[in-house]
Design an enzyme around this catalytic site. Structure first.
Site, PDB file in Angstrom:
ATOM      1  N   SER A 397      67.673  62.337   9.713  1.00  0.00           N
ATOM      2  CA  SER A 397      67.647  61.487  10.910  1.00  0.00           C
ATOM      3  C   SER A 397      66.647  60.341  10.794  1.00  0.00           C
ATOM      4  O   SER A 397      65.593  60.475  10.147  1.00  0.00           O
ATOM      5  CB  SER A 397      67.241  62.320  12.134  1.00  0.00           C
ATOM      6  N   HIS A 499      67.568  66.052  19.180  1.00  0.00           N
ATOM      7  CA  HIS A 499      67.745  67.250  18.333  1.00  0.00           C
ATOM      8  C   HIS A 499      66.863  68.419  18.799  1.00  0.00           C
ATOM      9  O   HIS A 499      67.326  69.561  18.836  1.00  0.00           O
ATOM     10  CB  HIS A 499      67.476  66.909  16.864  1.00  0.00           C
TER      11      HIS A 499
HETATM   12  C1  LIG Z   1      72.361  60.777  19.871  1.00  0.00           C
HETATM   13  C2  LIG Z   1      73.554  60.559  20.770  1.00  0.00           C
HETATM   14  C3  LIG Z   1      74.833  60.650  19.938  1.00  0.00           C
HETATM   15  C4  LIG Z   1      73.592  61.681  21.800  1.00  0.00           C
HETATM   16  O1  LIG Z   1      74.683  61.497  22.625  1.00  0.00           O
HETATM   17  P1  LIG Z   1      74.835  62.323  23.949  1.00  0.00           P
HETATM   18  O2  LIG Z   1      75.980  61.801  24.705  1.00  0.00           O
HETATM   19  O3  LIG Z   1      74.833  63.775  23.640  1.00  0.00           O
HETATM   20  O4  LIG Z   1      73.483  61.926  24.592  1.00  0.00           O
HETATM   21  P2  LIG Z   1      72.868  62.216  25.953  1.00  0.00           P
HETATM   22  O5  LIG Z   1      72.635  60.932  26.609  1.00  0.00           O
HETATM   23  O6  LIG Z   1      73.651  63.239  26.666  1.00  0.00           O
HETATM   24  O7  LIG Z   1      71.467  62.778  25.540  1.00  0.00           O
HETATM   25  C5  LIG Z   1      71.301  64.101  25.149  1.00  0.00           C
HETATM   26  C6  LIG Z   1      69.828  64.379  25.102  1.00  0.00           C
HETATM   27  O8  LIG Z   1      69.263  63.579  24.068  1.00  0.00           O
HETATM   28  C7  LIG Z   1      68.070  62.988  24.495  1.00  0.00           C
HETATM   29  N1  LIG Z   1      68.145  61.549  24.288  1.00  0.00           N
HETATM   30  C8  LIG Z   1      69.170  60.886  23.791  1.00  0.00           C
HETATM   31  N2  LIG Z   1      68.884  59.591  23.710  1.00  0.00           N
HETATM   32  C9  LIG Z   1      67.654  59.443  24.180  1.00  0.00           C
HETATM   33  C10 LIG Z   1      66.780  58.358  24.358  1.00  0.00           C
HETATM   34  N3  LIG Z   1      67.132  57.120  24.010  1.00  0.00           N
HETATM   35  N4  LIG Z   1      65.546  58.571  24.863  1.00  0.00           N
HETATM   36  C11 LIG Z   1      65.175  59.838  25.213  1.00  0.00           C
HETATM   37  N5  LIG Z   1      65.958  60.882  25.076  1.00  0.00           N
HETATM   38  C12 LIG Z   1      67.166  60.706  24.568  1.00  0.00           C
HETATM   39  C13 LIG Z   1      67.845  63.373  25.882  1.00  0.00           C
HETATM   40  O9  LIG Z   1      66.825  64.338  25.824  1.00  0.00           O
HETATM   41  C14 LIG Z   1      69.131  64.012  26.367  1.00  0.00           C
HETATM   42  O10 LIG Z   1      68.829  65.164  27.062  1.00  0.00           O
HETATM   43  P3  LIG Z   1      69.025  65.316  28.639  1.00  0.00           P
HETATM   44  O11 LIG Z   1      70.457  65.703  28.785  1.00  0.00           O
HETATM   45  O12 LIG Z   1      68.039  66.385  28.965  1.00  0.00           O
HETATM   46  O13 LIG Z   1      68.711  63.990  29.238  1.00  0.00           O
HETATM   47  C15 LIG Z   1      73.480  59.235  21.492  1.00  0.00           C
HETATM   48  O14 LIG Z   1      72.286  59.189  22.240  1.00  0.00           O
HETATM   49  C16 LIG Z   1      73.532  58.038  20.583  1.00  0.00           C
HETATM   50  O15 LIG Z   1      74.619  57.555  20.194  1.00  0.00           O
HETATM   51  N6  LIG Z   1      72.353  57.505  20.215  1.00  0.00           N
HETATM   52  C17 LIG Z   1      72.285  56.309  19.350  1.00  0.00           C
HETATM   53  C18 LIG Z   1      72.418  56.726  17.895  1.00  0.00           C
HETATM   54  C19 LIG Z   1      71.376  57.721  17.531  1.00  0.00           C
HETATM   55  O16 LIG Z   1      70.168  57.492  17.682  1.00  0.00           O
HETATM   56  N7  LIG Z   1      71.807  58.862  16.962  1.00  0.00           N
HETATM   57  C20 LIG Z   1      70.908  59.959  16.560  1.00  0.00           C
HETATM   58  C21 LIG Z   1      70.326  59.668  15.196  1.00  0.00           C
HETATM   59  S1  LIG Z   1      71.371  60.160  13.881  1.00  0.00           S
HETATM   60  C22 LIG Z   1      70.842  61.678  13.478  1.00  0.00           C
HETATM   61  O17 LIG Z   1      69.878  62.120  13.995  1.00  0.00           O
HETATM   62  C23 LIG Z   1      71.643  62.428  12.563  1.00  0.00           C
HETATM   63  C24 LIG Z   1      72.711  63.137  13.297  1.00  0.00           C
HETATM   64  O18 LIG Z   1      72.530  63.446  14.469  1.00  0.00           O
HETATM   65  O19 LIG Z   1      73.746  63.373  12.703  1.00  0.00           O
END
Ligand SMILES: CC(C)(COP(=O)(O)OP(=O)(O)OC[C@H]1O[C@@H](n2cnc3c(N)ncnc32)[C@H](O)[C@@H]1OP(=O)(O)O)[C@@H](O)C(=O)NCCC(=O)NCCSC(=O)CC(=O)O
Length: 539
Positions: A397, A499
């Site tokens: 990640s 995560h």
């Molecule tokens: C990571 C995601 C796919 C998660 O999608 P979801 O629809 O499940 O996300 P969500 O909004 O429901 O968030 C789920 C939980 O993640 C956390 N969360 C997500 N984004 C956040 C942010 N920007 N700041 C703080 N917290 C955050 C929250 O705690 C939330 O929990 P709560 O529900 O308690 O609020 C998306 O956020 C995304 O596309 N992000 C941009 C790309 C990215 O950074 N990907 C991860 C890195 S790749 C990686 O790490 C490898 C891999 O994953 O394969």
């Protein structure tokens, strides 16, 4: 107050008349005749069987668009004819009229579904730039009041359903026509609309549910929630608007959950997946942008799995995408994952590790629904079933805000030599090694923070093997400190929050794991493995 809601297309009523295409003058007369027939007859108990037959005939003979303009009258006819009756119940004629009206309306259902296709409005929303007719706030409020009242009443009176859909469609048309700057007013008007029922809090939910049932409606609500979240994140709302708009966002999320949770379909994408979907997957990639079809081909080739979620009410939309590499060891470098040719990934050694290296949600409007967590868990189950040699589940990640955080803290520590970050930046031993390698001025030597700030000031350090090696230990330690930072109960880093919130544990931090310009800009090239230990074996 007369507030204009710019970039509005002509009023829907006019639009509807126009879209009655082909009705012509003869049809207009027929509409008038059947309207008056429908409006008059139900009021009389002595309605004749002939009249009801004529209603049905006239209604059927009209074009679908013209019949649709009659929908309110047909609805009223069906409703009042059913209500007519004394101690012996409705007369046979009234029952027959109710049945004829209802049949004419029933036949309209599919046509209405087509006519009220919101996807068209969304397309217009993307394309339209020309300022057109302007609606006043009083128009918006009265439309919302009417749509809301009808949507609420339709919940207990199915005869009002079509009218509720027509008005809901008008609200969609209005929303798609709004200039961005007027969305806040729209949300507030939607929240405040009473629909004739002062006591019902959050009555707008009925209207939102009606929109959800229109073709293309789910996608519009996803967009609407995305717009709303963007507005909230801009932090420019009036203080008094924050709480109601947040509440509207929560209600929208809960309504969207009804079409997502329990309806997701896990799909493994391949080269045989439609180009339209694969193109979207490339466009939505938020972590490691793809440079064309060959990059994608490699990410769905052998020992790579690209998972996605779909739901029936958002057809053709990959809601979230998860890229996975099946490997024989823990991944510590993203370039190694990308550089293997897609057709030479077959290894004689069976894979033991599944590495999730990119998750991208496609619609901001679906955040908070839990898609990411559920997709990872389903992907684990899929891999365990089909690749039983895989025992370890982890990510590779990004650490997206590490550089920003370090830069800000070094600046604070340079400004204040007593700042505790001076102790964290470099140990005495690290400081002396770095100082021996770099010829710095006295000022640059003054504190550990000043030394590190100077060296990291440009990316030359990464080109010198000796300096880069000297920085490895302190940078890994600083990154570990950063990844473990909390804001309340959640991690400060967004990816860690995701995560660790899913139940994973922060694992190894990897040196020079992503040396791309983006990797250097975000985290000086560092990446981390989050370990999903609870689903891994032997831990
Ligand atoms: C990571 C995601 C796919 C998660 O999608 P979801 O629809 O499940 O996300 P969500 O909004 O429901 O968030 C789920 C939980 O993640 C956390 N969360 C997500 N984004 C956040 C942010 N920007 N700041 C703080 N917290 C955050 C929250 O705690 C939330 O929990 P709560 O529900 O308690 O609020 C998306 O956020 C995304 O596309 N992000 C941009 C790309 C990215 O950074 N990907 C991860 C890195 S790749 C990686 O790490 C490898 C891999 O994953 O394969």
């Amino acid at each position: 107050m007369l507030r204009s809601f710019g970039r509005i297309v002509p009023p829907l009523t006019r639009q509807m008349t126009r879209s009655a295409g082909g009705a012509g003058a003869g049809s207009d007369m027929a509409i008038e005749r059947s309207s008056s027939l429908l409006m008059q007859q139900p009021a009389s108990v002595s309605v004749s069987g002939g009249a009801s037959a004529r209603v049905a005939c006239v209604a059927r003979a009209l074009s679908s668009g013209a019949r649709m303009s009659l929908a309110p009258a047909l609805t009223a006819a069906a409703s009042s004819a059913s209500a007519i009756g004394g101690v012996n119940g409705p007369s046979a004629a009234a029952t027959s009229l109710a049945a004829a009206s209802a049949a004419a309306l029933g036949g309209l259902d599919d046509e209405i579904a087509l006519e009220f296709d919101v996807s068209e409005l969304r397309a217009r929303r993307r394309l339209s730039t020309a300022p057109v007719e302007v609606f006043t706030e009083s128009h918006v409020v009265s439309l919302l009041d009417g749509a809301l009242a009808t949507a609420c009443r339709a919940e207990s009176d199915p005869a009002l359903k079509q009218e509720a859909r027509r008005l809901a469609f008008q609200v969609c048309e209005l929303y798609c026509s709004l200039a961005e700057s007027y969305r806040e007013h729209f949300y507030l008007d939607l929240i405040r609309a009473k629909g004739g029922n002062d006591t019902q809090k959050f009555a707008y939910k009925s209207l939102l549910k009606t929109i959800l049932e229109l073709p293309g409606g789910p996608r519009l609500l996803v967009d609407m929630r995305g717009d709303l979240l963007s507005l909230v994140h801009q932090n420019q709302l009036d203080a008094a608007s924050v709480e109601p708009i947040d509440q509207l966002g929560v209600d929208l999320r809960n309504i969207l959950k009804t079409i997502i949770v329990g309806h997701t379909h896990l799909t493994r994408l391949s080269w045989n997946t439609s180009a339209a979907i694969l193109e979207k997957v490339m466009g939505y990639e938020a972590v490691h942008p793809m440079n064309g079809w060959n990059d994608l081909k490699r990410r769905i080739g052998r020992n790579r799995i690209c998972f996605s979620y779909f739901v029936p009410l958002l057809p053709g939309e990959p809601l979230i995408v998860l890229h996975t590499a099946l490997m024989t060891h823990r991944a510590d470098n993203i370039h190694k994952i990308f550089e293997e040719p897609h057709d030479s990934l077959a290894s004689p050694i069976p894979p033991t590790w599944a590495i999730f290296f990119s998750s991208s949600a496609s619609h901001k409007g679906l955040s908070g629904v839990g898609l990411g967590h559920d997709l990872i868990m389903e992907a684990v189950a899929y891999i365990k079933k089909r690749h039983p040699t895989v025992k370890n589940f982890a990510t590779l990640s990004p650490i997206p805000r590490f550089r920003m955080w370090l830069t800000a803290n070094l600046a604070a520590a340079v400004a204040d030599p007593a700042h505790p970050f001076n102790d964290l930046a470099l140990t005495k031993a690290e400081l002396s090694v770095v100082r021996r390698l770099e010829s710095l001025s006295a000022k640059e030597y003054s504190t550990p923070a000043a030394t590190l700030q100077t060296i990291l000031g440009n990316d030359d350090w990464s080109k010198s093997h000796r300096i880069s090696e000297a920085l490895r230990a302190p940078m890994l330690r600083l990154a570990s400190h950063y990844v473990n930072l909390k804001v309340g109960k959640s991690s400060y880093d967004p990816v860690a929050a995701f995560h660790i919130g899913n139940g994973a544990t922060a694992g190894d931090i990897n040196w020079m794991a992503n040396a791309s310009p983006r990797g250097m800009a975000e985290s000086y090239g560092l990446m981390i493995n989050y370990r999903y230990l609870s689903v891994s074996e032997g831990n």
